[in-house]
Motif scaffolding. Structure first.
Motif, PDB file in Angstrom:
ATOM      1  N   LEU A   1     -17.194   7.153   2.594  1.00  0.00           N
ATOM      2  CA  LEU A   1     -16.867   5.941   3.349  1.00  0.00           C
ATOM      3  C   LEU A   1     -15.550   5.331   2.853  1.00  0.00           C
ATOM      4  O   LEU A   1     -14.698   4.942   3.658  1.00  0.00           O
ATOM      5  CB  LEU A   1     -17.997   4.918   3.233  1.00  0.00           C
ATOM      6  CG  LEU A   1     -19.273   5.284   3.984  1.00  0.00           C
ATOM      7  CD1 LEU A   1     -20.441   4.450   3.499  1.00  0.00           C
ATOM      8  CD2 LEU A   1     -19.067   5.125   5.487  1.00  0.00           C
ATOM      9  N   TRP A   2     -15.380   5.270   1.529  1.00  0.00           N
ATOM     10  CA  TRP A   2     -14.153   4.709   0.962  1.00  0.00           C
ATOM     11  C   TRP A   2     -12.935   5.547   1.360  1.00  0.00           C
ATOM     12  O   TRP A   2     -11.900   5.003   1.736  1.00  0.00           O
ATOM     13  CB  TRP A   2     -14.267   4.601  -0.553  1.00  0.00           C
ATOM     14  CG  TRP A   2     -13.044   4.014  -1.186  1.00  0.00           C
ATOM     15  CD1 TRP A   2     -12.092   4.660  -1.922  1.00  0.00           C
ATOM     16  CD2 TRP A   2     -12.623   2.646  -1.124  1.00  0.00           C
ATOM     17  NE1 TRP A   2     -11.115   3.794  -2.317  1.00  0.00           N
ATOM     18  CE2 TRP A   2     -11.413   2.545  -1.843  1.00  0.00           C
ATOM     19  CE3 TRP A   2     -13.146   1.494  -0.525  1.00  0.00           C
ATOM     20  CZ2 TRP A   2     -10.718   1.344  -1.981  1.00  0.00           C
ATOM     21  CZ3 TRP A   2     -12.446   0.297  -0.677  1.00  0.00           C
ATOM     22  CH2 TRP A   2     -11.259   0.237  -1.398  1.00  0.00           C
ATOM     23  N   GLN A   3     -13.084   6.857   1.293  1.00  0.00           N
ATOM     24  CA  GLN A   3     -11.962   7.724   1.670  1.00  0.00           C
ATOM     25  C   GLN A   3     -11.654   7.608   3.166  1.00  0.00           C
ATOM     26  O   GLN A   3     -10.490   7.694   3.561  1.00  0.00           O
ATOM     27  CB  GLN A   3     -12.248   9.176   1.279  1.00  0.00           C
ATOM     28  CG  GLN A   3     -12.230   9.404  -0.221  1.00  0.00           C
ATOM     29  CD  GLN A   3     -10.934   8.948  -0.874  1.00  0.00           C
ATOM     30  OE1 GLN A   3      -9.853   9.167  -0.361  1.00  0.00           O
ATOM     31  NE2 GLN A   3     -11.063   8.305  -2.027  1.00  0.00           N
ATOM     32  N   SER A   4     -12.672   7.394   3.996  1.00  0.00           N
ATOM     33  CA  SER A   4     -12.444   7.172   5.423  1.00  0.00           C
ATOM     34  C   SER A   4     -11.598   5.918   5.624  1.00  0.00           C
ATOM     35  O   SER A   4     -10.652   5.909   6.425  1.00  0.00           O
ATOM     36  CB  SER A   4     -13.771   7.008   6.168  1.00  0.00           C
ATOM     37  OG  SER A   4     -14.517   8.186   6.105  1.00  0.00           O
ATOM     38  N   TYR A   5     -11.938   4.861   4.909  1.00  0.00           N
ATOM     39  CA  TYR A   5     -11.181   3.613   4.994  1.00  0.00           C
ATOM     40  C   TYR A   5      -9.746   3.827   4.504  1.00  0.00           C
ATOM     41  O   TYR A   5      -8.786   3.406   5.151  1.00  0.00           O
ATOM     42  CB  TYR A   5     -11.891   2.526   4.192  1.00  0.00           C
ATOM     43  CG  TYR A   5     -11.165   1.211   4.157  1.00  0.00           C
ATOM     44  CD1 TYR A   5     -10.993   0.441   5.312  1.00  0.00           C
ATOM     45  CD2 TYR A   5     -10.641   0.723   2.963  1.00  0.00           C
ATOM     46  CE1 TYR A   5     -10.318  -0.769   5.269  1.00  0.00           C
ATOM     47  CE2 TYR A   5      -9.972  -0.487   2.917  1.00  0.00           C
ATOM     48  CZ  TYR A   5      -9.816  -1.230   4.071  1.00  0.00           C
ATOM     49  OH  TYR A   5      -9.135  -2.427   4.029  1.00  0.00           O
ATOM     50  N   GLN A   6      -9.586   4.488   3.368  1.00  0.00           N
ATOM     51  CA  GLN A   6      -8.255   4.732   2.810  1.00  0.00           C
ATOM     52  C   GLN A   6      -7.412   5.581   3.759  1.00  0.00           C
ATOM     53  O   GLN A   6      -6.227   5.317   3.952  1.00  0.00           O
ATOM     54  CB  GLN A   6      -8.354   5.420   1.441  1.00  0.00           C
ATOM     55  CG  GLN A   6      -8.943   4.545   0.360  1.00  0.00           C
ATOM     56  CD  GLN A   6      -8.082   3.343   0.080  1.00  0.00           C
ATOM     57  OE1 GLN A   6      -6.926   3.466  -0.301  1.00  0.00           O
ATOM     58  NE2 GLN A   6      -8.644   2.165   0.259  1.00  0.00           N
TER      59      GLN A   6
ATOM     60  N   ARG B   1      -3.839   4.503   5.525  1.00  0.00           N
ATOM     61  CA  ARG B   1      -2.609   5.301   5.508  1.00  0.00           C
ATOM     62  C   ARG B   1      -2.059   5.468   6.930  1.00  0.00           C
ATOM     63  O   ARG B   1      -0.861   5.349   7.161  1.00  0.00           O
ATOM     64  CB  ARG B   1      -2.857   6.659   4.860  1.00  0.00           C
ATOM     65  CG  ARG B   1      -2.988   6.591   3.367  1.00  0.00           C
ATOM     66  CD  ARG B   1      -3.179   7.989   2.771  1.00  0.00           C
ATOM     67  NE  ARG B   1      -3.279   7.931   1.336  1.00  0.00           N
ATOM     68  CZ  ARG B   1      -4.420   7.864   0.661  1.00  0.00           C
ATOM     69  NH1 ARG B   1      -5.570   7.854   1.316  1.00  0.00           N
ATOM     70  NH2 ARG B   1      -4.422   7.809  -0.655  1.00  0.00           N
ATOM     71  N   ALA B   2      -2.951   5.744   7.863  1.00  0.00           N
ATOM     72  CA  ALA B   2      -2.519   5.918   9.249  1.00  0.00           C
ATOM     73  C   ALA B   2      -1.922   4.624   9.791  1.00  0.00           C
ATOM     74  O   ALA B   2      -0.876   4.635  10.444  1.00  0.00           O
ATOM     75  CB  ALA B   2      -3.696   6.373  10.117  1.00  0.00           C
ATOM     76  N   VAL B   3      -2.568   3.499   9.515  1.00  0.00           N
ATOM     77  CA  VAL B   3      -2.077   2.210   9.994  1.00  0.00           C
ATOM     78  C   VAL B   3      -0.745   1.859   9.333  1.00  0.00           C
ATOM     79  O   VAL B   3       0.131   1.274   9.964  1.00  0.00           O
ATOM     80  CB  VAL B   3      -3.132   1.109   9.753  1.00  0.00           C
ATOM     81  CG1 VAL B   3      -2.579  -0.264  10.038  1.00  0.00           C
ATOM     82  CG2 VAL B   3      -4.364   1.365  10.607  1.00  0.00           C
TER      83      VAL B   3
ATOM     84  N   PHE C   1       0.791  -1.224   0.000  1.00  0.00           N
ATOM     85  CA  PHE C   1       0.000   0.000   0.000  1.00  0.00           C
ATOM     86  C   PHE C   1       0.829   1.282   0.000  1.00  0.00           C
ATOM     87  O   PHE C   1       0.512   2.201  -0.746  1.00  0.00           O
ATOM     88  CB  PHE C   1      -0.996  -0.004   1.155  1.00  0.00           C
ATOM     89  CG  PHE C   1      -2.282  -0.718   0.848  1.00  0.00           C
ATOM     90  CD1 PHE C   1      -2.353  -1.659  -0.164  1.00  0.00           C
ATOM     91  CD2 PHE C   1      -3.415  -0.464   1.567  1.00  0.00           C
ATOM     92  CE1 PHE C   1      -3.531  -2.322  -0.450  1.00  0.00           C
ATOM     93  CE2 PHE C   1      -4.608  -1.116   1.300  1.00  0.00           C
ATOM     94  CZ  PHE C   1      -4.651  -2.044   0.285  1.00  0.00           C
ATOM     95  N   PRO C   2       1.871   1.399   0.823  1.00  0.00           N
ATOM     96  CA  PRO C   2       2.646   2.650   0.765  1.00  0.00           C
ATOM     97  C   PRO C   2       3.188   2.936  -0.637  1.00  0.00           C
ATOM     98  O   PRO C   2       3.152   4.070  -1.100  1.00  0.00           O
ATOM     99  CB  PRO C   2       3.770   2.417   1.780  1.00  0.00           C
ATOM    100  CG  PRO C   2       3.189   1.443   2.755  1.00  0.00           C
ATOM    101  CD  PRO C   2       2.331   0.526   1.908  1.00  0.00           C
ATOM    102  N   ALA C   3       3.648   1.901  -1.308  1.00  0.00           N
ATOM    103  CA  ALA C   3       4.131   2.087  -2.682  1.00  0.00           C
ATOM    104  C   ALA C   3       2.986   2.505  -3.599  1.00  0.00           C
ATOM    105  O   ALA C   3       3.152   3.379  -4.451  1.00  0.00           O
ATOM    106  CB  ALA C   3       4.781   0.808  -3.201  1.00  0.00           C
ATOM    107  N   LEU C   4       1.818   1.898  -3.410  1.00  0.00           N
ATOM    108  CA  LEU C   4       0.675   2.236  -4.256  1.00  0.00           C
ATOM    109  C   LEU C   4       0.283   3.698  -4.096  1.00  0.00           C
ATOM    110  O   LEU C   4       0.039   4.386  -5.075  1.00  0.00           O
ATOM    111  CB  LEU C   4      -0.522   1.346  -3.915  1.00  0.00           C
ATOM    112  CG  LEU C   4      -0.390  -0.107  -4.332  1.00  0.00           C
ATOM    113  CD1 LEU C   4      -1.458  -0.946  -3.671  1.00  0.00           C
ATOM    114  CD2 LEU C   4      -0.471  -0.220  -5.837  1.00  0.00           C
ATOM    115  N   TRP C   5       0.223   4.166  -2.864  1.00  0.00           N
ATOM    116  CA  TRP C   5      -0.146   5.563  -2.646  1.00  0.00           C
ATOM    117  C   TRP C   5       0.911   6.491  -3.215  1.00  0.00           C
ATOM    118  O   TRP C   5       0.603   7.546  -3.740  1.00  0.00           O
ATOM    119  CB  TRP C   5      -0.360   5.840  -1.166  1.00  0.00           C
ATOM    120  CG  TRP C   5      -1.560   5.141  -0.623  1.00  0.00           C
ATOM    121  CD1 TRP C   5      -2.788   5.036  -1.209  1.00  0.00           C
ATOM    122  CD2 TRP C   5      -1.650   4.421   0.595  1.00  0.00           C
ATOM    123  NE1 TRP C   5      -3.629   4.310  -0.424  1.00  0.00           N
ATOM    124  CE2 TRP C   5      -2.955   3.909   0.703  1.00  0.00           C
ATOM    125  CE3 TRP C   5      -0.760   4.159   1.625  1.00  0.00           C
ATOM    126  CZ2 TRP C   5      -3.403   3.159   1.777  1.00  0.00           C
ATOM    127  CZ3 TRP C   5      -1.201   3.418   2.703  1.00  0.00           C
ATOM    128  CH2 TRP C   5      -2.511   2.923   2.775  1.00  0.00           C
ATOM    129  N   GLY C   6       2.158   6.072  -3.118  1.00  0.00           N
ATOM    130  CA  GLY C   6       3.240   6.912  -3.611  1.00  0.00           C
ATOM    131  C   GLY C   6       3.285   7.019  -5.124  1.00  0.00           C
ATOM    132  O   GLY C   6       3.775   8.006  -5.656  1.00  0.00           O
TER     133      GLY C   6
END
Length: 194
Positions: free
Chosen positions: A160-165, A169-171, A106-111
């Motif tokens: 809701l999706w953005q809340s999950y995303q 990110r925080a986790v 996930f970190p790579a995906l967001w980046g």
């Protein structure tokens, strides 16, 4: 004496599949940023340029893997004997369990998501839209039953999706599992409650 066996020529689709499988292995073993196009080429018998003939960017490769993962998911049936909000939370708990397999990426995906091609971005959005269909159905049912305020369903689904995303990110920064992102969805559902 062993005869020389000519290499079988791969179709374009077979080559794409080979690149995707090599990328899955290398991204998870070396990391996204540390994996080069040359690494992918060596793993598939291509040059770096050969890899880019099949995928515009390395970001498109990881996005394609993510799209495939999301497209292959089949949401479990939701318990009809609970509230719409509970069924939405159950959907996100299921999503979190499914996300465990790819959470390391996930970190790579967001980046790299800003570097996806327009075609990949559209395909990703369409896949996420299909995946979240059960949430939109529950939002509609909840509005009709008076469990949620009258809101735009597409907007509420995106919220809701953005809340999950945001929770993911925080986790990813503080540590934990994707399930720890679900309380943010719960808070958003409380805001949507009638």
């Amino acid at each position: 004496m062993n005869p020389i066996v000519p290499l079988k020529r791969r179709s374009s689709q077979e080559t794409r599949e080979a690149v995707l499988e090599a990328a899955r292995r290398l991204f998870f073993s070396k990391g996204f940023e540390q994996t080069t196009l040359q690494d992918l080429g060596r793993a598939t018998g291509l040059s770096a340029r050969g890899v880019t003939l099949h995928f515009e960017t390395k970001a498109d490769i990881i996005a394609t893997l993510l799209i495939r993962d999301y497209a292959a998911r089949v949401a479990p049936p939701l318990d009809r004997h609970t509230t719409c909000a509970r069924r939405i939370l159950d959907f996100y708990l299921w999503t979190a369990r499914e996300d465990m397999a790819i959470f390391v990426a996930f970190p790579a995906l967001w980046g790299v998501s800003a570097r996806w091609s327009c075609r990949i971005e559209a395909e990703f959005d369409a896949t996420l839209h299909r995946l979240r269909e059960p949430v939109r159905r529950e939002l509609a049912r909840g509005i009709a039953a008076g469990q949620f305020r009258m809101v735009d369903i597409a907007h509420a689904d995106e919220l809701l999706w953005q809340s999950y995303q945001h929770g993911l990110r925080a986790v990813a920064v503080t540590g934990g599992t994707p399930a720890l992102a679900v309380p943010r969805v719960h808070r958003t559902l409380e805001i949507l409650a009638a």
